[in-house]
Design an enzyme around this catalytic site. Structure first.
Site, PDB file in Angstrom:
ATOM      1  N   CYS A  79       0.833  -1.200   0.000  1.00 16.83           N
ATOM      2  CA  CYS A  79       0.000   0.000   0.000  1.00 16.83           C
ATOM      3  C   CYS A  79       0.876   1.263   0.000  1.00 16.83           C
ATOM      4  O   CYS A  79       1.489   1.587  -1.007  1.00 16.83           O
ATOM      5  CB  CYS A  79      -0.976  -0.026   1.175  1.00 16.83           C
ATOM      6  SG  CYS A  79      -2.360   1.133   0.974  1.00 16.83           S
ATOM      7  N   HIS A 167      -3.800  -5.286   0.612  1.00 16.40           N
ATOM      8  CA  HIS A 167      -3.252  -5.783   1.878  1.00 16.40           C
ATOM      9  C   HIS A 167      -3.359  -7.306   1.937  1.00 16.40           C
ATOM     10  O   HIS A 167      -4.435  -7.847   2.240  1.00 16.40           O
ATOM     11  CB  HIS A 167      -4.012  -5.167   3.064  1.00 16.40           C
ATOM     12  CG  HIS A 167      -3.705  -3.720   3.268  1.00 16.40           C
ATOM     13  ND1 HIS A 167      -2.659  -3.282   4.061  1.00 16.40           N
ATOM     14  CD2 HIS A 167      -4.292  -2.605   2.773  1.00 16.40           C
ATOM     15  CE1 HIS A 167      -2.619  -1.955   4.049  1.00 16.40           C
ATOM     16  NE2 HIS A 167      -3.598  -1.512   3.277  1.00 16.40           N
ATOM     17  N   GLU A 169      -2.131  -9.231   4.152  1.00 18.38           N
ATOM     18  CA  GLU A 169      -2.077  -9.718   5.529  1.00 18.38           C
ATOM     19  C   GLU A 169      -3.448  -9.905   6.157  1.00 18.38           C
ATOM     20  O   GLU A 169      -3.586 -10.619   7.158  1.00 18.38           O
ATOM     21  CB  GLU A 169      -1.229  -8.778   6.398  1.00 18.38           C
ATOM     22  CG  GLU A 169      -1.800  -7.380   6.612  1.00 18.38           C
ATOM     23  CD  GLU A 169      -1.444  -6.381   5.513  1.00 18.38           C
ATOM     24  OE1 GLU A 169      -1.550  -5.168   5.782  1.00 18.38           O
ATOM     25  OE2 GLU A 169      -1.066  -6.816   4.411  1.00 18.38           O
TER      26      GLU A 169
END
Length: 509
Positions: A79, A167, A169
């Site tokens: 990001c 993202h 994660e």
């Protein structure tokens, strides 16, 4: 020292989540603020740049020197990290035409690249950004796109430098773990050998070297962190570890005796200290939550110090500090490096001239439990819910008396025992009861009563930072309420707390 991935934190709410996902791959990683980059040792196999609430278009945007990293080892910008790399090399980053937050789907994937291996077209990814990379430099290659984001992933040619706009994660990114594995394992070449067994072996070896024949004092709480820390140190120095378990009169029913018994069976050198009356005397007449916490903290220090003086030539204080505590103390916007006090100590005074040893300071809570299993720690301790350092004092709203503590211990015992009997205990992050400073009208038999109200609280959570109220079955709550009112003298009303965090906290005080 194991090989590791370095994560540079630019202030993202997801930075700890990146670390947790990397650790799940059995790869050690460390988080460091972008403005406090440690020396790059040969053990660093790659670097991840986190997201950020900042914009690269801001005049004072976070922009560390990465000259000794870029082109020298694999780098993954996530990001903001991706936008920073593109911006600094001549790309164009502009405000998004629409706020890109939430799920998106990959419409194009360059599957031949190592980063995108096994990433499928149509895969769901999680977007959370106000800026978009509109143009990339000539030496950048687009690896993935979504319908609204042309540059969802890129690679710098002739370098193992990558950027992704989404993202990986967060669990909403369906193949995020695959992408992180591709980067950490296939690109960085990490061997995935960082396991609980390996951690125990290397930590015990390090403790033997660090402590030698010195004596160490540790304040046990009955919780997971201090117990695992104690067992690691015990394996290193045996009886030179002196554990102190203080009964502050604010523990759960029979907890002092049961936990002390568990510690004895674990082979620890532990002394139990009955200090109930000292704590009750210190709390007498106090109703303010902060005043109660301070009184408990000071009394614990006094008791702990008196017991520590009975251990000749002790040189170390062991603490169950875990990695989130360390991260918070050196966060991007936080204070300079500080050592977190043990949650039962609340800060030791300068006159206790002890060096600090913290064997768990690189572990997350779930990792502490895995290490505890490797050490064969009693399941009753290992799976114990978090319990506040001040104990039941902050679950009794208002002043503290032994009678109030006794009532709440009985209520709490009924609640927790039924959670365990019903198989619900391990489904809940934390549970307990609150004694409220009000009385309500009730009817028992033919008599009118005017007795106390208790509130039951149970939440689900991953790390305690956010929490949702646990949706316990109505029949279960009805049975618990009925048993409390019938068995605990002085209580005639039970309510259930259905507040989430935020805006409410888990504890009431």
């Amino acid at each position: 020292m194991p090989e590791k991935i370095l994560i540079l934190d630019f202030g993202s709410q997801y930075t700890q989540l990146i670390a947790r996902r990397v650790r799940e791959l059995n790869v050690y990683c460390e988080i460091h603020p972008y403005n406090k980059i440690p020396p790059i040792s040969p053990k660093v196999k790659g670097v991840i740049l986190s997201g950020s609430p900042c914009s690269v278009r801001d005049a004072d945007h976070p922009n560390p020197y990465l000259g000794n990293i870029l082109g020298h080892m694999p780098v993954l910008g996530v990001c903001y990290g991706a936008q920073l790399l593109a911006h600094e090399q001549g790309g164009e980053v502009l405000p998004s035409t629409i706020r890109e937050y939430g799920r998106a789907r990959l419409s194009e994937v360059h599957g031949s690249d190592k980063l995108m291996k096994e990433i499928t077209i149509g895969s769901t990814v999680w977007m959370s950004h106000g800026d978009t990379i509109k143009e990339i430099p000539d030496n950048f290659e687009i690896l993935a796109s979504t319908e609204n984001v042309k540059v969802a992933a890129y690679k710098i040619q002739d370098e193992e430098t990558y950027g992704i706009q989404f993202h990986p994660e967060v669990t909403h990114s369906a193949e995020g773990k695959t992408l992180l594995r591709n980067f950490v394992v296939h690109i960085c070449g990490c061997s995935q050998d960082w396991t609980p067994d390996q951690f125990v072996q290397s930590t015990v070896d390090d403790l033997k070297s660090q402590l030698g024949n010195d004596k160490v004092i540790l304040g046990l709480s009955g919780g997971v962190d201090s117990s695992v820390a104690a067992m690691l140190i015990h394996q290193a120095i045996g009886p030179n570890l002196h554990c102190i378990f203080v009964d502050n009169g604010l523990l759960r029913k029979d907890e002092f005796e049961s936990v002390l018994d568990s510690y004895m069976h674990m082979g620890l050198n532990v002394k139990g200290v009955d200090a109930k009356q000292r704590f009750y005397d210190a709390l007498a007449g106090l109703s303010d939550p902060e005043a109660k916490r301070k009184a408990i903290g000071k009394t614990f220090i006094d008791v702990f110090d008196a017991e520590a003086h009975g251990i000749e030539n002790a040189k170390w204080l062991a603490q169950g500090t875990i990695y989130p505590d360390v991260i918070e103390s050196v966060s991007v916007n936080g204070p300079s490096v500080t050592i977190k006090s043990h949650h039962n100590v609340g800060g030791l005074p300068d006159y206790m001239k002890l060096k600090v040893v913290e064997p768990l300071k690189t572990l997350f809570k779930d990792e502490v439990r895995l290490v505890g299993k490797t050490l064969h720690i009693d399941e009753n301790i290992l799976n114990r819910h978090p319990f506040p350092g001040p104990g039941l004092a902050i679950r009794i709203l208002g002043d503290i008396t032994p009678d109030k503590v006794a009532i709440l211990q009985e209520v709490d015992h009924v609640f927790i025992s039924n959670l365990k009997k019903s198989g619900l205990y391990n489904e809940v992050w934390q549970a307990g009861a609150m004694l409220l400073p009000v009385q309500s009208v009730g009817v028992m038999g033919d008599e009118r009563t005017y007795e106390r109200v208790v509130a039951l609280r149970a939440v689900t959570s991953v790390d305690g930072m956010t929490a949702d109220w646990a949706h316990l079955p109505y029949d279960f709550l009805a049975d618990v309420s009925n048993e409390i009112i019938n068995k605990v003298k002085g209580v005639n009303r039970v309510v259930y707390d259905i507040s989430s965090k935020p805006p409410a906290t888990i504890e009431w005080e």
